[in-house]
Design a protein around this motif. Structure first.
Motif, mmCIF file in Angstrom:
data_model
loop_
_atom_site.group_PDB
_atom_site.id
_atom_site.type_symbol
_atom_site.label_atom_id
_atom_site.label_comp_id
_atom_site.label_asym_id
_atom_site.label_seq_id
_atom_site.Cartn_x
_atom_site.Cartn_y
_atom_site.Cartn_z
ATOM 1 N N PRO A 56 14.068 64.883 35.921
ATOM 2 C CA PRO A 56 13.107 64.887 37.150
ATOM 3 C C PRO A 56 13.913 65.418 37.560
ATOM 4 O O PRO A 56 13.350 66.246 39.266
ATOM 5 N N GLY A 57 15.610 65.674 37.579
ATOM 6 C CA GLY A 57 15.807 65.901 39.046
ATOM 7 C C GLY A 57 15.752 65.327 40.222
ATOM 8 O O GLY A 57 16.083 64.729 41.014
ATOM 9 N N PRO A 58 15.973 66.815 40.912
ATOM 10 C CA PRO A 58 14.573 66.361 42.449
ATOM 11 C C PRO A 58 13.236 64.924 42.729
ATOM 12 O O PRO A 58 13.541 64.915 43.916
ATOM 13 N N GLY A 59 12.295 65.754 41.641
ATOM 14 C CA GLY A 59 11.684 64.459 41.715
ATOM 15 C C GLY A 59 10.051 65.254 41.396
ATOM 16 O O GLY A 59 9.060 65.186 42.606
ATOM 17 N N GLY A 60 10.609 66.972 41.402
ATOM 18 C CA GLY A 60 9.700 67.759 42.155
ATOM 19 C C GLY A 60 8.288 67.488 41.024
ATOM 20 O O GLY A 60 6.923 67.298 41.763
ATOM 21 N N LEU A 61 8.156 67.708 39.978
ATOM 22 C CA LEU A 61 7.753 67.827 39.257
ATOM 23 C C LEU A 61 6.722 65.759 38.930
ATOM 24 O O LEU A 61 5.731 65.045 38.435
ATOM 25 N N THR A 62 7.497 64.664 39.233
ATOM 26 C CA THR A 62 7.465 63.666 39.122
ATOM 27 C C THR A 62 6.289 63.551 39.714
ATOM 28 O O THR A 62 5.813 62.272 39.811
ATOM 29 N N ARG A 63 6.769 63.815 41.661
ATOM 30 C CA ARG A 63 6.029 63.918 42.559
ATOM 31 C C ARG A 63 4.428 64.381 42.078
ATOM 32 O O ARG A 63 3.650 63.412 41.948
ATOM 33 N N GLY A 64 3.965 64.948 41.523
ATOM 34 C CA GLY A 64 3.071 65.215 41.150
ATOM 35 C C GLY A 64 2.025 64.943 39.825
ATOM 36 O O GLY A 64 0.848 64.758 39.968
ATOM 37 N N LEU A 65 3.411 64.300 38.966
ATOM 38 C CA LEU A 65 2.335 63.459 37.980
ATOM 39 C C LEU A 65 2.119 62.299 39.063
ATOM 40 O O LEU A 65 0.722 61.552 38.476
ATOM 41 N N LEU A 66 2.622 60.932 39.822
ATOM 42 C CA LEU A 66 2.182 60.666 40.716
ATOM 43 C C LEU A 66 0.998 60.881 41.462
ATOM 44 O O LEU A 66 -0.030 60.190 41.399
ATOM 45 N N ALA A 67 1.048 61.860 42.022
ATOM 46 C CA ALA A 67 0.118 62.200 42.697
ATOM 47 C C ALA A 67 -1.210 62.525 42.278
ATOM 48 O O ALA A 67 -2.162 62.351 42.422
#
Length: 280
Positions: A56-67
């Motif tokens: 995930p690194g800094p979490g860009g896609l992570t934030r997309g998945l949660l949003a």
């Protein structure tokens, strides 16, 4: 750019946590949160699913998945420097993000997840093909996951969806198309990333089939195709000599011309050949 979820923009996160991308870890960060949300949407409705994300690194896609409403995200990140940034996302989405600081090749992340499971990741370039191969070859099929939505270098993505007769057709195409429906759903230019890689990228969506398209033993099919494509310029009667016995007879029985080359042969004849090898 204003963040879509109330968290700081990714450039700010990277600066605050000193997260410069490391070439040794195959890192290229995607900073546009509109793009990461678009990638998350390629995985379909996630509201009833647990999602595995690798790198995930800094979490860009992570934030997309949660949003986009993922029930739970398990983020597996090898780089300890990213833990602070990911912890901030976890605090913003209580109970929905679990972060594991580990090498995805060395743990069983599926043990942390509850089905239905989908895998969505901007995979580090240096482990992408290895992870895909592992996910496509579990001991039992159907697998624990329903679908894979994965970003690769475009050249790798093309190999996954390649058809017989093309230069990119090989083992990866056979492995992917034997057990999944695979298609390219997005393409991204180098400038979408920080730092920009030297190649274009593409997102591939693979949906697990209830059972393989044609019957074959996974181990035998893997061995036969490895031998066939290792010497792809040779005729199959030569490249498959290592099988022993009457190779030409086996090929003819499977409906394959002994003088054909691996890149000319479709999935069904390869499966037929694998069945004959296993029976012998």
């Amino acid at each position: 750019m204003t963040a879509l979820d109330g968290l700081p923009p990714l450039r700010q996160v990277i600066a605050a946590h000193e997260l410069t991308a490391k070439k040794s870890l195959g890192q290229n960060f995607l900073l546009d949160l509109n793009l990461t949300a678009k990638i998350a949407r390629q995985a379909g409705d996630l509201s009833a699913c647990d999602v595995l994300e690798v790198g995930p690194g800094p979490g860009g896609l992570t934030r997309g998945l949660l949003a986009e409403g993922a029930r739970k995200v398990l983020a597996v990140e090898k780089d300890a420097r990213a833990m602070g940034a990911l912890a901030e996302i976890a605090a913003h989405y209580p109970g929905r993000l679990e972060v594991v600081n580990a090498d995805a090749l060395e743990i069983d992340p599926l043990a942390h997840l509850t089905p239905p499971i989908r895998i969505v990741a901007n995979l580090p370039y240096n482990v992408g093909t290895e992870l895909l191969t592992r996910w496509l070859t579990p001991k039992v099929w159907p697998p624990a996951w329903e679908s894979l939505t994965l970003m690769f270098q475009r050249e790798v993505a093309n190999r996954i969806v390649a058809t017989p007769g093309s230069k990119t057709y090989g083992r990866l195409a056979i492995l992917s198309q034997w057990r999944t429906d695979a298609r390219i759903v997005m393409e991204l230019p180098p400038e979408a990333f920080t730092p920009p890689p030297k190649v274009h990228s593409a997102v591939v969506h693979l949906v697990a089939l209830p059972e393989p398209r044609f019957p074959a033993d996974a181990g035998v099919l893997s061995r036969v195709t490895a031998m066939a494509f290792q010497q792809r310029r040779k005729m199959l009667r030569a490249s498959l000599k290592g099988l022993g016995g009457d190779v030409e007879g086996l090929l003819e029985e499977a409906g394959i011309k002994p003088t054909a080359r691996a890149e000319e042969i479709g999935l069904e004849p390869f499966c037929a050949l694998a069945r004959l090898v296993a029976a012998r």
